[in-house]
Every structure is written in C-alpha cells, then in structure tokens.
Motif scaffolding. Structure first.
Motif, PDB file in Angstrom:
ATOM      1  N   SER A   1      14.105   6.384 -98.024  1.00 50.04           N
ATOM      2  CA  SER A   1      13.364   6.133 -99.261  1.00 50.04           C
ATOM      3  C   SER A   1      12.458   4.930 -99.064  1.00 50.04           C
ATOM      4  O   SER A   1      12.842   3.942 -98.413  1.00 50.04           O
ATOM      5  CB  SER A   1      14.315   5.887-100.434  1.00 50.04           C
ATOM      6  N   GLY A   2      11.248   5.026 -99.579  1.00 52.73           N
ATOM      7  CA  GLY A   2      10.317   3.914 -99.427  1.00 52.73           C
ATOM      8  C   GLY A   2       8.891   4.346 -99.653  1.00 52.73           C
ATOM      9  O   GLY A   2       8.592   5.504 -99.963  1.00 52.73           O
ATOM     10  N   SER A   3       7.979   3.406 -99.457  1.00 46.11           N
ATOM     11  CA  SER A   3       6.568   3.653 -99.745  1.00 46.11           C
ATOM     12  C   SER A   3       5.863   4.411 -98.635  1.00 46.11           C
ATOM     13  O   SER A   3       4.814   5.024 -98.856  1.00 46.11           O
ATOM     14  CB  SER A   3       5.854   2.318 -99.978  1.00 46.11           C
ATOM     15  N   TYR A   4       6.418   4.381 -97.401  1.00 46.34           N
ATOM     16  CA  TYR A   4       5.804   5.094 -96.271  1.00 46.34           C
ATOM     17  C   TYR A   4       6.926   5.558 -95.369  1.00 46.34           C
ATOM     18  O   TYR A   4       7.797   4.772 -94.974  1.00 46.34           O
ATOM     19  CB  TYR A   4       4.836   4.186 -95.513  1.00 46.34           C
ATOM     20  N   LEU A   5       6.903   6.861 -95.003  1.00 45.50           N
ATOM     21  CA  LEU A   5       8.018   7.453 -94.269  1.00 45.50           C
ATOM     22  C   LEU A   5       7.594   8.039 -92.927  1.00 45.50           C
ATOM     23  O   LEU A   5       8.317   8.829 -92.333  1.00 45.50           O
ATOM     24  CB  LEU A   5       8.675   8.555 -95.125  1.00 45.50           C
ATOM     25  N   GLY A   6       6.447   7.636 -92.413  1.00 49.08           N
ATOM     26  CA  GLY A   6       5.950   8.158 -91.142  1.00 49.08           C
ATOM     27  C   GLY A   6       6.793   7.709 -89.960  1.00 49.08           C
ATOM     28  O   GLY A   6       7.416   6.641 -89.970  1.00 49.08           O
ATOM     29  N   GLU A   7       6.779   8.552 -88.890  1.00 53.64           N
ATOM     30  CA  GLU A   7       7.563   8.233 -87.695  1.00 53.64           C
ATOM     31  C   GLU A   7       7.022   7.003 -86.962  1.00 53.64           C
ATOM     32  O   GLU A   7       7.721   6.425 -86.133  1.00 53.64           O
ATOM     33  CB  GLU A   7       7.565   9.440 -86.744  1.00 53.64           C
ATOM     34  N   ASP A   8       5.797   6.608 -87.247  1.00 54.69           N
ATOM     35  CA  ASP A   8       5.244   5.438 -86.564  1.00 54.69           C
ATOM     36  C   ASP A   8       5.689   4.120 -87.200  1.00 54.69           C
ATOM     37  O   ASP A   8       5.349   3.047 -86.695  1.00 54.69           O
ATOM     38  CB  ASP A   8       3.715   5.500 -86.515  1.00 54.69           C
ATOM     39  N   ASP A   9       6.458   4.179 -88.289  1.00 56.04           N
ATOM     40  CA  ASP A   9       7.001   2.944 -88.874  1.00 56.04           C
ATOM     41  C   ASP A   9       8.320   2.607 -88.183  1.00 56.04           C
ATOM     42  O   ASP A   9       9.388   2.616 -88.793  1.00 56.04           O
ATOM     43  CB  ASP A   9       7.202   3.107 -90.388  1.00 56.04           C
ATOM     44  N   ILE A  10       8.241   2.350 -86.895  1.00 59.76           N
ATOM     45  CA  ILE A  10       9.408   1.966 -86.094  1.00 59.76           C
ATOM     46  C   ILE A  10       9.005   0.816 -85.187  1.00 59.76           C
ATOM     47  O   ILE A  10       8.043   0.926 -84.415  1.00 59.76           O
ATOM     48  CB  ILE A  10       9.939   3.129 -85.232  1.00 59.76           C
ATOM     49  N   VAL A  11       9.734  -0.275 -85.279  1.00 58.27           N
ATOM     50  CA  VAL A  11       9.582  -1.382 -84.335  1.00 58.27           C
ATOM     51  C   VAL A  11      10.825  -1.384 -83.466  1.00 58.27           C
ATOM     52  O   VAL A  11      11.939  -1.589 -83.954  1.00 58.27           O
ATOM     53  CB  VAL A  11       9.440  -2.736 -85.063  1.00 58.27           C
ATOM     54  N   ARG A  12      10.664  -1.078 -82.171  1.00 55.80           N
ATOM     55  CA  ARG A  12      11.802  -1.001 -81.252  1.00 55.80           C
ATOM     56  C   ARG A  12      11.959  -2.324 -80.510  1.00 55.80           C
ATOM     57  O   ARG A  12      11.002  -2.838 -79.935  1.00 55.80           O
ATOM     58  CB  ARG A  12      11.616   0.141 -80.249  1.00 55.80           C
ATOM     59  N   PHE A  13      13.184  -2.834 -80.488  1.00 51.18           N
ATOM     60  CA  PHE A  13      13.491  -4.077 -79.787  1.00 51.18           C
ATOM     61  C   PHE A  13      14.177  -3.804 -78.443  1.00 51.18           C
ATOM     62  O   PHE A  13      13.913  -4.490 -77.461  1.00 51.18           O
ATOM     63  CB  PHE A  13      14.386  -4.966 -80.656  1.00 51.18           C
TER      64      PHE A  13
END
Length: 481
Positions: A461-473
């Motif tokens: 749930s949220g304002s943007y659900l695209g697969e590119d909203d991932i920050v990998r550490f």
C-alpha cells in the motif's frame, strides 16, 4: 581416446520468440517454455547434445550463449533437469547469431584446444532424438576434417517461413551449392518437388578455428569487435560476461548473412547432412499445432478447455476454462493477463501485436503476471489505486535482497513454510498463518531458511507501487547498486 574428436556442444539461447506470444514473453521467451512433455525446449536442446557421446567422440561440458537477463532462469532449468552445469556466456544485448557463435568459438578455444563446435538453437523440437544425434555425429566427423557442415531438414511441405539449402547434384549430394532466402509459396512448392532443397535448421557443426577464420575472412568487423568484447570479459562464477560497451559496438548479423551465404562461392568445403527426425522450430502457433497430437477433427487442446464442433483449432488454456464452439482453423491462447485469438494461417503475424504493445509502452510483451526471480517468483494477483496484492514463492535456502522502499509499506502473511524476516534491527521467524508489517522506508529482508518452499501473500500500500521503487543494500545475486 587420444584420437577421439573433441566435441564442444553450443546452445544458442538468445531470442525473444515473439510469434508465440502471449505464452512467450521477453523475460520468459519460448526456449524456456515446456510445450509438451516434461522438459522445456532449452532443456531438450541440452539433453540432445549431451547424448552425442559415442566411441571416437569426446564431448565437453556445454557452452550456452544467452541473455544476461535470463541467467538465473537458465541456471534454474539446468538444475531442474539435473544436467551438467554449462558455462554461460552472457550477452548484455542481442547482437544476432554471428556474434554469438564467434563468442562461443573464442571461449571453446581459450584453453588452447580446437574442438568441433556442435551448435544448436535452444528453441527447437525433435520427434526422433536418435536420428538427430546420428546426423550430428556424422557432421562432426566431416567438421574434424575441415568442413563447415550444416544440417538440412527434409521438407515436409512448401514452407515460406524458412530459408533453404540447395545441394550440388553433380557430386555425392553432400556439398552445398547455395543458401536461398525465404521463398514465396509457388517457389517453395518447386523447391520441395525438386528434391534438391532442404530447410535450413540453423544447426551448424564446425571446428572452432575454422569458424574464426571464416568470420575473419567475410566479416572482419564482427570478428574484431567480438574478440575485443571477449578479451575484456570478466568471470562471475559460472557466468562469462563480455564487456558491455564493446559488445554493444558489434554489428548485428546472422550466421547465414555474415558467412554461410558467401561460402558456396568460394573454395571452402561446405557440406550438408540431411535430417529426417520430426524437426520443428516451433516458430509460430501454427507450427505448434502441426507438432501436437490431434483429435479426430484435427484439434489440439492443452489445459482446461472445451471444444464443440470445431476443426483444425488449437486451444491453450493456462489459468481458466476456455470454451470454443463452431470455429475452424483458429488459435486461442489464454494466460492470466492476455488472450490471443487468431486464424491459424495468420499466426506469423502475432509479432505485429508484440510490436504494438512495445510501441504503446505496455509491459505484456515483456512480463507475465508471474515474474521469475533468482530466489523464486511472484504473481501479481490483484491491484487498484494505492494497493497491490502479490503471491510470493521463495525457494528453500534462498534470500531476497536487503532493501527498502520510499513510497510503499508491506504486509506479509505466511501461507506455508518458514519465513526469516529482517525488519530494521530485528530478525524473527514466522510460520504458517503468522504475519508481519514492513513500514514505509524501513530496511527489510525476506529469507527462506527451511527445506520446503516458502509461500507468502504480500499486500503493498502506498502512493507508488512500481518495481523500480527498490533500494538494494545487499544482494546474493549481484543486483545491489
């Protein structure tokens, strides 16, 4: 075995299979589909080449030339079929078969060897594997003597979708006189009637050094650019990665255009071994219909389907009941997110649908609803404004990346298996029917420490659900930036 011919199997696993949409997609193309039996076309190709071993032939571990995007998919399918681990030569971008074969030849000769390359596309099927292997063994013997050998398929019908090979009728009917481009229907009928023409199956058998000399002679630009990219390669476990920038500079050309069509006009020894083994390239849905078992009315059914008063029709149902009534010579293919209906005679034109999808910046030509990842897969079950529901499967022992999202929170419910959940500074185990919440912006990770698959339902749930909203550490698969 000192006099044995050293054979290097090479599987060309690139390509997108656009004419088999919607089953074939950019991220899961036709070579990885299981259209009949228990093995995918890619697995079948590796199994056939594995079986080349015979007295007088020493068969090396296979080389696979494929897309970097499909590296984990190739690994998974090799493991699932319990095949010997191949060396995977990963193309950062597609540059057609001339570059791919040159890459394989350079790799095969890198240990100062000069094996005979037995080159097979990964997206073909053969009804008689024994006859197929026998033809390749014969071709390997000729290639060991310096010939470039092609496999020509005895044509079963006039076919306008294939190139043809014309034999030189003045000698022993093994030497190639000409490679002919895809003909129109009347010309194809004349070819079949003459008995001198064979379908060009894209199967080549040639010593590594002979191929490198040929490509350097006819297309020195392709040879030099591919060698430069290969020299600058880096090894990453089973993966061999040519330099991306240098590989992108390689001219895109097929083996036929770059070399083979020019060879008969020279003094090079170009031969053909005939093949009558129920071969098909499954290039379109009509070819799939031709290869499959049919009922008395000529219909082919795969999946949950009801056909009533139909003739010559193919129905492939993936996720739901499909009913077809009173139609002839149709193709109906159902997947969870797309349905294709076409006249069987127009199945080659499915590529135009794929081109439209790409031109409209849609995703259905690239991704299925179920998306495969190195750790397992996810299936986008439902979505709406500010929410998305996914079914996620994590393979035993697999771990997703340590990551965070800027625009969404996540709720996880364990359906089966055991989940190891990292959320901020805490780490805990969840089992069946237990759940957890991942706040927006929180660092988190999901892992399966168990011996059975882990399945969860994820609600985003949220304002943007695209697969590119991932920050990998951190990432076990080299995807962290």
């Amino acid at each position: 075995m000192s006099d044995a011919i050293s054979v290097q199997p090479v599987v060309m696993a690139g390509g997108s299979g656009t004419r088999l949409w919607p089953l074939s997609r950019g991220q899961y193309p036709k070579q990885f589909l299981t259209l009949s039996g228990e093995h995918s076309l890619f697995q079948q190709a590796l199994i056939r080449l594995r079986d080349l071993k015979a007295p007088g032939l020493s068969v090396r571990a296979p080389l696979v030339v494929g897309s970097d995007d499909h590296r984990f998919l190739m690994q998974d399918q090799v493991s699932a079929a319990q095949l010997s681990a191949p060396t995977l030569l990963l193309e950062p971008v597609g540059r057609n078969t001339a570059a791919a074969l040159t890459l394989a030849a350079l790799q095969a000769a890198s240990d100062d060897a000069d094996p005979v390359l037995v080159v097979s596309p990964a997206d073909q099927t053969v009804a008689d594997p024994a006859a197929f292997v026998a033809a390749l063994r014969r071709a390997a013997a000729w290639a060991a003597e310096g010939a470039i050998v092609v496999i020509g398929v005895k044509p079963q019908r006039p076919e306008t979708g294939f190139g043809y090979i014309r034999l030189d009728t003045s000698d022993d009917r093994s030497r190639v006189a000409e490679f002919v481009e895809k003909p129109d229907a009347p010309t194809a009928a004349r070819y079949v009637e003459s008995g001198d023409y064979f379908w060009n199956a894209g199967l080549f058998v040639v010593r590594a050094s002979d191929w490198l000399r040929a490509i350097e002679s006819f297309r020195p630009d392709i040879a030099a650019a591919t060698k430069a990219a290969w020299i600058a390669r880096r090894a990453d476990g089973p993966f061999i990665r040519p330099d991306r920038a240098l590989f992108e500079a390689i001219p895109s050309e097929s083996v036929d255009y770059a070399v083979m069509e020019k060879c008969p006009k020279t003094k090079m020894d170009i031969r053909m071994v005939g093949l009558d083994a129920g071969w098909s390239d499954l290039g379109a849905w009509d070819a799939v219909w031709q290869q499959q078992g049919k009922d008395a009315a000529g219909n082919v059914v795969d999946g949950d389907a009801i056909i009533e008063d139909c003739r010559g029709t193919l129905v492939h149902a993936t996720s739901r009941l499909v009913s077809v009534v009173g139609v002839d010579n149709l193709v109906v293919v159902e997947t969870p997110d797309a349905i294709l209906v076409t006249d069987r005679s127009r199945s080659q034109d499915v590529r135009k649908v794929v081109a439209r999808l790409e031109g409209d910046s849609r995703t259905e030509h690239t991704l299925h609803r179920r998306v495969h990842r190195p750790w397992g897969w996810y299936d986008s079950v439902d979505a709406g404004p500010r929410f998305q529901v996914k079914r996620i499967l994590v393979k035993p022992g697999a771990t997703l990346s340590l990551q965070m999202h800027h625009h969404r929170a996540e709720h996880w419910i364990v359906v089966s298996g055991t989940a190891e959940v990292t959320c901020g500074e805490s780490k805990r185990l969840l089992t069946e029917n237990q759940s957890t919440y991942i706040p927006l912006g929180e660092t988190h990770r999901l892992a399966n420490p168990g011996s059975i698959p882990l399945e969860i339902i994820e609600v985003q749930s949220g304002s943007y659900l695209g697969e590119d909203d991932i920050v990998r550490f951190e990432d076990s698969y080299g995807r962290a930036k």
